[in-house]
Design a protein around this motif. Structure first.
Motif, short mmCIF file in Angstrom:
data_model
loop_
_atom_site.label_atom_id
_atom_site.label_comp_id
_atom_site.label_asym_id
_atom_site.label_seq_id
_atom_site.Cartn_x
_atom_site.Cartn_y
_atom_site.Cartn_z
N PRO A 51 0.82 -1.23 0.00
CA PRO A 51 0.00 0.00 0.00
C PRO A 51 0.84 1.27 0.00
N SER A 52 1.92 1.29 0.78
CA SER A 52 2.79 2.47 0.80
C SER A 52 3.53 2.63 -0.51
N ALA A 87 -2.86 6.96 -13.26
CA ALA A 87 -2.76 6.67 -11.83
C ALA A 87 -3.72 5.57 -11.42
N TYR A 88 -4.92 5.60 -11.96
CA TYR A 88 -5.91 4.58 -11.61
C TYR A 88 -5.47 3.21 -12.12
N ALA A 89 -4.88 3.16 -13.32
CA ALA A 89 -4.39 1.90 -13.87
C ALA A 89 -3.27 1.33 -13.00
N LEU A 90 -2.35 2.20 -12.57
CA LEU A 90 -1.27 1.74 -11.69
C LEU A 90 -1.81 1.24 -10.36
N THR A 91 -2.81 1.92 -9.85
CA THR A 91 -3.42 1.50 -8.58
C THR A 91 -4.05 0.12 -8.71
N MET A 92 -4.74 -0.13 -9.82
CA MET A 92 -5.35 -1.44 -10.03
C MET A 92 -4.30 -2.53 -10.13
N MET A 126 -1.30 -2.51 -8.75
CA MET A 126 -0.73 -2.73 -7.42
C MET A 126 -1.71 -3.47 -6.51
N ASN A 127 -3.01 -3.22 -6.68
CA ASN A 127 -4.02 -3.95 -5.91
C ASN A 127 -4.00 -5.44 -6.25
N LEU A 128 -3.82 -5.75 -7.54
CA LEU A 128 -3.69 -7.14 -7.95
C LEU A 128 -2.46 -7.78 -7.32
N LEU A 129 -1.37 -7.02 -7.29
CA LEU A 129 -0.13 -7.52 -6.69
C LEU A 129 -0.32 -7.78 -5.20
N GLU A 130 -1.05 -6.89 -4.55
CA GLU A 130 -1.30 -7.05 -3.11
C GLU A 130 -2.15 -8.29 -2.84
N ARG A 131 -3.19 -8.50 -3.65
CA ARG A 131 -4.04 -9.68 -3.44
C ARG A 131 -3.26 -10.96 -3.69
N SER A 132 -2.38 -10.93 -4.69
CA SER A 132 -1.55 -12.10 -4.98
C SER A 132 -0.62 -12.40 -3.82
N ALA A 133 -0.01 -11.35 -3.24
CA ALA A 133 0.90 -11.54 -2.11
C ALA A 133 0.15 -12.08 -0.89
N LYS A 134 -1.07 -11.61 -0.68
CA LYS A 134 -1.86 -12.10 0.45
C LYS A 134 -2.25 -13.55 0.27
#
Length: 243
Positions: free
Chosen positions: A148-149, A201-206, A208-216
């Motif tokens: 997130p950071s 910015a919205y595309a990059l956020t999406m 990174m959100n996918l990356l976060e869900r994958s890491a979780k």
């Protein structure tokens, strides 16, 4: 307004080229920042005083000085001292990487330090080497907290790329500014820029959100509303998976 969009269509190859420069500055700057963030962040937790001191000096210097000044220093001052002149895009990548890498180093340091002490002790009990403890146990858990950071820093980096205009780089800001000068459509030009940067910015956020869900998922964490039990069991899973 019609004049601006007519000229925009006419100059579409230049607009695409400017967008490509902006994307290059963002991606390459983010990659350099990521490498520096992990290097400096891990050095900050080193047992070696020299490594910790070097990390702290670099981080505080680049966090404590203006990105604007750093860009100008690399582009205008450094050639006078070294005789070596970098292209505007290269100056941007280096300045963005160092500046945002310094902020990212604090993210890495904080995330690594937030991993429960029991995880370190469990990894030692499993007789894992320091390297395997770091890569198999500590970083997978810290990485989830970093994303997130890192997403915020990535968006900030993207929004800093218009500063390349000050170096006469042919980025998106420069191209749109030139179109504005030719048509006089200030409001339309800057509204267009706002829209483009928002989409990027919205595309990059999406992403990174996918990356976060994958890491979780790798840690066994529920991507929705996770319970305390799942959070604790995920930490146990991380240690067990490192055997």
């Amino acid at each position: 307004m019609n004049d601006f969009f007519s000229l925009l269509v006419e100059e579409l190859p230049r607009v695409r080229s400017g967008l490509w420069v902006t994307l290059q500055a963002t991606v390459l700057g983010a990659l350099l920042a990521g490498v520096l963030a992990f290097a400096l962040g891990l050095m900050a937790g080193s047992r070696l005083l020299l490594a910790r001191g070097f990390s702290r000096v670099v981080v505080e210097f680049f966090r404590g000085t203006s990105l604007y000044v750093q860009l100008f220093w690399f582009y205008y001052a450094m050639p006078l001292l070294t005789g070596y002149e970098m292209e505007p895009l290269a100056c941007g990548v280096v300045a963005f990487g160092l500046n945002f890498g310094a902020y990212g180093a604090e993210v890495v340091r904080g995330a690594v330090n937030s991993v429960p002490r029991g995880q370190y002790e469990a990894a030692i009990a499993l007789n894992l080497s320091p390297t395997r403890r770091l890569w198999k146990v500590i970083l997978p858990q810290a990485w989830v907290q970093m994303i997130p950071s890192f997403t915020n820093l990535l968006i900030q980096l993207l929004k800093a790329t218009p500063l390349l205009w000050l170096l006469s780089a042919a980025d998106l800001m420069t191209v749109v500014q030139q179109l504005r000068d030719r048509t006089g459509e200030t409001v339309t030009a800057y509204l267009t820029l706002l829209a483009v940067y928002f989409v990027l910015a919205y595309a990059l956020t999406m992403l990174m959100n996918l990356l976060e869900r994958s890491a979780k998922r790798r840690l066994g964490l529920d991507t929705g509303a996770k319970s305390l039990f799942k959070s604790r069991s995920a930490s146990t899973t991380a240690v067990g998976g490192a055997r």
